[in-house]
Design a protein around this motif. Structure first.
Motif, short mmCIF file in Angstrom:
data_model
loop_
_atom_site.label_atom_id
_atom_site.label_comp_id
_atom_site.label_asym_id
_atom_site.label_seq_id
_atom_site.Cartn_x
_atom_site.Cartn_y
_atom_site.Cartn_z
N MET A 97 13.29 -3.76 1.66
CA MET A 97 13.59 -3.17 0.35
C MET A 97 15.04 -3.49 0.00
O MET A 97 15.88 -3.56 0.90
N SER A 98 15.32 -3.65 -1.29
CA SER A 98 16.70 -3.86 -1.72
C SER A 98 16.84 -3.50 -3.19
O SER A 98 15.89 -3.63 -3.95
N SER A 99 18.03 -3.07 -3.55
CA SER A 99 18.31 -2.80 -4.97
C SER A 99 18.77 -4.07 -5.68
O SER A 99 18.91 -4.08 -6.89
N GLU A 100 18.98 -5.14 -4.92
CA GLU A 100 19.45 -6.40 -5.50
C GLU A 100 18.32 -7.43 -5.54
O GLU A 100 17.69 -7.70 -4.53
N ASN A 101 18.09 -7.99 -6.72
CA ASN A 101 17.05 -9.00 -6.91
C ASN A 101 17.68 -10.39 -6.77
O ASN A 101 18.05 -11.02 -7.75
N ILE A 102 17.82 -10.84 -5.52
CA ILE A 102 18.44 -12.13 -5.22
C ILE A 102 17.37 -13.04 -4.62
O ILE A 102 16.99 -12.87 -3.45
N PRO A 103 16.84 -14.00 -5.41
CA PRO A 103 15.71 -14.83 -4.94
C PRO A 103 15.95 -15.51 -3.60
O PRO A 103 15.04 -15.57 -2.77
N SER A 104 17.15 -16.01 -3.33
CA SER A 104 17.38 -16.69 -2.05
C SER A 104 17.26 -15.70 -0.89
O SER A 104 16.74 -16.04 0.19
N ARG A 105 17.72 -14.47 -1.09
CA ARG A 105 17.59 -13.43 -0.05
C ARG A 105 16.12 -13.08 0.16
O ARG A 105 15.65 -12.94 1.29
N ILE A 106 15.40 -12.92 -0.93
CA ILE A 106 13.98 -12.58 -0.86
C ILE A 106 13.22 -13.68 -0.11
O ILE A 106 12.45 -13.40 0.81
N ASN A 107 13.45 -14.93 -0.51
CA ASN A 107 12.78 -16.06 0.15
C ASN A 107 13.09 -16.11 1.63
O ASN A 107 12.21 -16.35 2.46
N ARG A 108 14.36 -15.92 1.98
CA ARG A 108 14.77 -15.99 3.38
C ARG A 108 14.05 -14.93 4.21
O ARG A 108 13.58 -15.21 5.31
N CYS A 109 13.94 -13.71 3.68
CA CYS A 109 13.25 -12.64 4.40
C CYS A 109 11.76 -12.96 4.56
O CYS A 109 11.20 -12.77 5.65
N LEU A 110 11.13 -13.44 3.49
CA LEU A 110 9.71 -13.77 3.57
C LEU A 110 9.45 -14.94 4.51
O LEU A 110 8.47 -14.95 5.26
N GLU A 111 10.34 -15.92 4.50
CA GLU A 111 10.19 -17.07 5.41
C GLU A 111 10.38 -16.65 6.86
O GLU A 111 9.79 -17.23 7.77
N GLU A 112 11.18 -15.63 7.10
CA GLU A 112 11.44 -15.14 8.46
C GLU A 112 10.31 -14.25 8.97
O GLU A 112 10.28 -13.88 10.12
N GLY A 113 9.38 -13.87 8.07
CA GLY A 113 8.22 -13.11 8.53
C GLY A 113 7.99 -11.77 7.85
O GLY A 113 7.04 -11.07 8.20
N ALA A 114 8.82 -11.40 6.88
CA ALA A 114 8.58 -10.15 6.15
C ALA A 114 7.29 -10.29 5.35
O ALA A 114 6.98 -11.35 4.81
#
Length: 185
Positions: A97-114
């Motif tokens: 979860m995050s209050s910041e909508n940062i696509p690179s952060r989102i992608n990195r988390c999903l690629e790592e297994g979130a």
């Protein structure tokens, strides 16, 4: 048959307000909840401390972990990586979860297994998206041998009345007919 009240969710957030909100939403949805205020306390609860696998003799049954991304000390991303590197915990679904909508952060988390990336404030509609991930975790426990991690591709913008969200998916079903209408490369 597994009931919702049998699902145990570990909620991790340094903000007491956000932690109480997610705890209340999860309990409203009949999940058992343990809430902690840091990544280190989450690892302690799970029995993973200082790179040691299962320092606890007692195995804690957690079906899903939902964690804030931005926390002092250990970020939610760091916690995600430690969980996915652990032989005993790697199959537990993790939601960031995050209050910041940062696509690179989102992608990195999903690629790592979130499994998911929710924008704060988390809402009941978000919590309702957890059930398939909980069921996947249960089916992995039952059918352990050949696990294939389903990686998501492409960006999908999800508009809600109060904000825009970004989530990874293979395709977008614009018409809600179950068929992919648009593929993003």
């Amino acid at each position: 048959m597994v009931t919702d009240s049998q699902f145990h969710v570990l909620a991790v957030d340094d903000s007491i307000i956000d932690r109480k909100l997610i705890e209340r939403l999860l309990k409203t949805s009949s999940y058992q909840v343990t809430a902690v205020d840091s990544g280190n306390k989450a690892l302690e609860f799970l029995g993973l401390l200082n790179e040691d696998e299962q320092t606890n003799s007692q195995v804690i049954q957690v079906n899903l972990i939902i964690t804030d991304y931005c926390m002092p000390g250990m970020t939610g991303y760091d916690l995600l990586r430690k969980i996915k590197e652990s032989a005993s915990l790697k199959d537990i679904p993790v939601v960031i979860m995050s209050s910041e909508n940062i696509p690179s952060r989102i992608n990195r988390c999903l690629e790592e297994g979130a499994e998911e990336f929710f924008l704060k404030p988390v809402q009941l509609a978000d919590v309702n998206k957890l059930k398939p991930h909980l069921m996947k975790g249960i089916s992995k426990e039952i059918n352990e041998p050949n696990n294939i991690n389903n990686k998501r591709k492409g960006l999908e913008e999800i508009d809600s009345a109060d904000r825009t969200r970004t989530r990874l998916n293979d395709t977008i079903d614009i018409n809600n007919d179950g068929l992919p209408d648009l593929e993003i490369v």
